[in-house]
Design a protein around this motif. Structure first.
Motif, mmCIF file in Angstrom:
data_model
loop_
_atom_site.group_PDB
_atom_site.id
_atom_site.type_symbol
_atom_site.label_atom_id
_atom_site.label_comp_id
_atom_site.label_asym_id
_atom_site.label_seq_id
_atom_site.Cartn_x
_atom_site.Cartn_y
_atom_site.Cartn_z
ATOM 1 N N THR A 66 0.835 -1.040 -0.110
ATOM 2 C CA THR A 66 -0.021 -0.075 -0.011
ATOM 3 C C THR A 66 0.844 1.294 -0.054
ATOM 4 O O THR A 66 0.771 2.266 -0.729
ATOM 5 C CB THR A 66 -0.865 -0.140 1.278
ATOM 6 N N GLN B 203 2.052 2.212 -3.573
ATOM 7 C CA GLN B 203 1.341 2.662 -4.164
ATOM 8 C C GLN B 203 1.032 4.200 -3.957
ATOM 9 O O GLN B 203 0.963 5.185 -4.894
ATOM 10 C CB GLN B 203 -0.095 1.958 -3.907
ATOM 11 N N LYS C 89 1.541 7.292 -6.692
ATOM 12 C CA LYS C 89 0.206 7.919 -7.163
ATOM 13 C C LYS C 89 0.125 9.380 -6.554
ATOM 14 O O LYS C 89 -0.424 10.148 -7.239
ATOM 15 C CB LYS C 89 -0.901 7.221 -6.542
ATOM 16 N N ASP D 155 -2.032 8.357 -12.405
ATOM 17 C CA ASP D 155 -3.099 7.490 -12.797
ATOM 18 C C ASP D 155 -3.344 6.110 -12.322
ATOM 19 O O ASP D 155 -4.164 5.247 -12.808
ATOM 20 C CB ASP D 155 -3.176 7.435 -14.489
ATOM 21 N N LEU D 156 -2.105 5.832 -11.511
ATOM 22 C CA LEU D 156 -2.433 4.352 -10.855
ATOM 23 C C LEU D 156 -3.691 4.067 -10.296
ATOM 24 O O LEU D 156 -4.179 4.967 -9.336
ATOM 25 C CB LEU D 156 -1.126 4.388 -9.887
ATOM 26 N N ARG D 157 -4.299 2.874 -10.523
ATOM 27 C CA ARG D 157 -5.564 2.664 -10.038
ATOM 28 C C ARG D 157 -5.177 1.835 -8.564
ATOM 29 O O ARG D 157 -4.548 0.959 -8.545
ATOM 30 C CB ARG D 157 -6.421 1.325 -10.839
ATOM 31 N N PHE D 158 -5.766 2.409 -7.330
ATOM 32 C CA PHE D 158 -5.227 2.068 -6.223
ATOM 33 C C PHE D 158 -5.983 0.785 -5.963
ATOM 34 O O PHE D 158 -7.024 0.803 -5.890
ATOM 35 C CB PHE D 158 -5.670 3.178 -5.227
ATOM 36 N N ASN D 159 -5.197 0.071 -5.182
ATOM 37 C CA ASN D 159 -5.787 -1.423 -4.483
ATOM 38 C C ASN D 159 -5.728 -1.418 -3.105
ATOM 39 O O ASN D 159 -4.328 -1.430 -2.690
ATOM 40 C CB ASN D 159 -4.952 -2.624 -5.276
ATOM 41 N N TRP D 160 -6.680 -1.238 -2.569
ATOM 42 C CA TRP D 160 -6.878 -1.267 -1.176
ATOM 43 C C TRP D 160 -6.468 -2.694 -0.566
ATOM 44 O O TRP D 160 -6.421 -2.652 0.819
ATOM 45 C CB TRP D 160 -8.150 -0.659 -0.573
ATOM 46 N N GLU E 255 -2.311 -6.945 -3.218
ATOM 47 C CA GLU E 255 -1.391 -5.802 -3.798
ATOM 48 C C GLU E 255 0.012 -6.356 -3.360
ATOM 49 O O GLU E 255 0.928 -6.040 -4.175
ATOM 50 C CB GLU E 255 -1.778 -4.581 -3.101
ATOM 51 N N ARG F 138 0.891 -8.758 -6.140
ATOM 52 C CA ARG F 138 1.317 -7.963 -7.315
ATOM 53 C C ARG F 138 2.638 -7.186 -7.343
ATOM 54 O O ARG F 138 3.343 -7.190 -8.307
ATOM 55 C CB ARG F 138 0.168 -6.823 -7.358
#
Length: 628
Positions: free
Chosen positions: A73, A76, A80, A207-212, A217, A220
């Motif tokens: 997290t 990210q 971002k 533009d990163l799509r946030f993964n909570w 994550e 990934r």
């Protein structure tokens, strides 16, 4: 060297200094709080041995747990959003955590202090990806090694001072909790204040799509970290450094007591030697690497770690002959200077080992993924730290002495290093290049800033000896694909270096027309991929010191793939070792110009449409001048 400005000049620049002091103050507070808490629990609360053991073993686990839970997290967040704003939020979080810690200190509420320890782990977890990802944004590529060296040195010294201060403050009779609380809160406030001067560091992936989901994550992020094999193996190398350091440092208190016969002041001395050694090694990286990302220092660092860890075992493999020594008495005792040297040199070679690895990861990873790769690195680091703790406990459980644990760790280090270097032969290749060039020559470079930091370009240089590619390889900051005569390419030992560097062998059309055509195809493919390619247009090593006419191969390359050209010239090589000034018999003797002083100079970038063999021959000749 080019732009011979000391790395310490960065401490006077706003783009680096506020960040440096912010991270150093954070490292200080982490360690001051942790050691103050340990001193309170162990010496001032009258707890039983089992309870003290429980809390002291639980503390590291609580601090490291957030690295597993939140590193992905944090990576990210760092990509971002603008990094400076996150740093300020983190420092405000630290002020709140230290305020809660003050309540715990005054009330002797151990559970509350353990909660704060977890919170400080969260603080370090969020700050970690920013710490190393912000440097490539703030520094030039030539400053990365020096900047990383300063950060590593500052961190080590801040951690050491934090340990000493945390211990000392809590031992102040009647005022320990007050002194520790006031100091940690003030340092946290100072960290926030300094952080407000850090320049803006824009988001690298807005533009990163946030993964909570921290679990998916994490998977990934580890996948992103493994995407580039060389980078991932550098991450493994960094994590092994943490394993090695954790094993060594965890044994130092008992090693000081039982094997050195020292008191607390000796333990502080031992930590100081290790930390100062790491700082010195980190700072020396810039000078030894010529201000470039020189991973050739990594094998040297690994070798030194093993040598001095093994020697530490032989320096004193049994118990101390006397006990109760203070630091002064320890240094006066027979044989202890060898131990002190071993501990210091382990730190020095640790600096040689880890600083180039961090710089390598920063320089090889795209900016829009760097924070997540650093987050992946932190996850692997945390795993190796936990394994290191289990390793130390297990070795002790099975009856191994602390010197034997040092010996085993040093020997395992060689196995791990060989494994990593086998997977990524670029590491030993760079080491061989660095040793050969720095042993045989004293190289001064100038004008290499004309080489583009990114994108394709053709480098052209005069040719004086078969060492020329190695000299350029050791001096140019970007990886270079060399086009070289196939007989030079096949020289024993150097063949490994040239193959690993993806050099392109070539032959004359009369010798091997197929190899010649293949070489031009590979040159065009490399330029199409945005790489640097270096050719020696004379077609052979000079036999009289003069520059031979440039052959039309350069025109053929540019006609097919118009790219900018950077002319280079080697000065002072004629008459040095391996040049053809002397006969073959005389070259076999000790050369007259061993460790020759030579120069590599670069000229202005030439646009493709203006470049041709005749013009480039003139440019290279002008750069070389009469310094053959």
């Amino acid at each position: 060297m080019e732009d011979p400005v000391s790395q310490f000049s960065l401490l006077g620049k706003r783009r680096f200094a506020p960040f440096f002091w912010t991270q150093a103050l954070g490292a200080f507070n982490d360690n001051a709080f942790r050691n103050a808490m340990v001193m309170l629990v162990a010496f001032q609360m009258s707890l039983g041995d089992k309870m003290v053991s429980l809390y002291t073993n639980l503390a590291p686990a609580l601090f490291i747990l957030p690295f597993f839970l939140f590193s992905a997290t944090a990576g990210q967040l760092a990509e971002k959003y603008e990094k400076t704003r996150i740093i300020r939020y983190v420092k405000i979080f630290e002020i709140v955590a230290m305020t809660i810690a003050a309540i715990g200190f005054f009330t002797h509420h151990v559970s509350l202090l353990l909660v704060v320890l977890f919170l400080m782990g969260v603080h370090s977890t969020v700050f970690g990806p920013i710490k190393y990802a912000i440097l490539p944004q703030a520094l030039d590529r030539s400053e990365l090694v020096g900047g990383n060296g300063l950060v590593e040195t500052g961190t080590q010294l801040a951690m050491l001072i934090g340990m000493i201060v945390g211990n000392s403050l809590m031992l102040i009779a009647g005022y320990g909790p007050l002194a520790a609380s006031a100091t940690t809160i003030l340092i946290a406030i100072a960290g926030y204040t300094v952080s407000r001067s850090i320049p803006v560091a824009p988001a690298t992936a807005p533009d990163l799509r946030f993964n909570w989901n921290p679990f998916t994550e994490t998977v990934r992020v580890l996948g992103i970290t493994r995407a580039d094999r060389a980078v991932f193996n550098a991450v493994l190398g960094i994590s092994w450094f943490w394993f090695f350091g954790t094993v060594m440092i965890a044994q130092l208190p008992n090693y000081t007591l039982h094997n050195l016969g020292g008191d607390g002041s000796v333990n502080t001395l031992v930590l100081t030697l290790f930390s100062l050694g790491t700082g010195v090694g980190s700072l020396l990286c810039e000078r030894l690497s010529g201000r470039r990302v020189e991973i050739g220092l990594v094998p040297m660092g690994a070798f030194g770690l093993t040598v001095f860890a093994v020697d530490l075992y032989f320096a004193r493999s049994g118990l101390a002959p006397v006990s109760g020594l203070d630091w002064h008495g320890f240094l006066r005792a027979p044989g202890t200077w060898r131990i002190a040297l071993d501990l210091t040199m382990i730190g020095v070679f640790a600096g040689f080992y880890v600083v180039p690895l961090f710089a390598f990861v920063q320089s090889r990873t795209p900016s829009d993924r760097l924070s997540r790769v650093i987050a992946g690195n932190n996850i692997v680091n945390a795993l190796l730290i936990c394994i290191a703790s289990s390793f130390g406990i297990g070795m002790s459980h099975f009856g191994f002495s602390i010197p034997q644990i040092f010996l085993a760790t040093g020997l395992i280090n060689i196995v791990v290093a060989v494994y990593i270097f086998t997977l990524v032969p670029e590491f030993p290749m760079r080491f061989i290049t660095w040793v050969l060039v720095n042993t045989l020559y004293r190289v001064r470079v100038d004008g290499l800033r004309n080489i583009p930091e990114e994108g394709a370009a053709l480098l052209v240089c005069n040719h004086v000896s078969f060492m020329d590619p190695l000299i350029l390889m050791a001096s140019v900051r970007r990886p270079v694909r060399f086009v070289m005569y196939y007989k030079i390419f096949n020289i024993p030992i150097l063949r490994f270096v040239f193959r690993t560097a993806k050099a392109i062998p070539i032959a004359g059309r009369k010798e091997d027309p197929a190899l010649m055509d293949e070489a031009f195809e590979r040159v065009d493919e490399a330029l199409a991929n945005g790489e640097l390619v270096c050719i020696f247009p004379e077609g052979g090593i000079t036999r009289d010191g003069a520059i031979a006419p440039f052959r039309p191969g350069v025109d053929r390359i540019l006609a097919r793939r118009p790219v900018p050209v950077v002319p280079l010239a080697l000065r002072g090589m004629w008459g040095s070792i391996f040049s053809r000034r002397d006969s073959a018999l005389r070259r076999m003797r000790v050369p007259r110009r061993f460790w020759s002083r030579i120069e590599l100079v670069g000229g202005a970038l030439v646009p493709a449409e203006q470049a041709n063999a005749a013009m480039l021959e003139t440019r290279v000749g002008e750069l070389r001048g009469d310094q053959a």
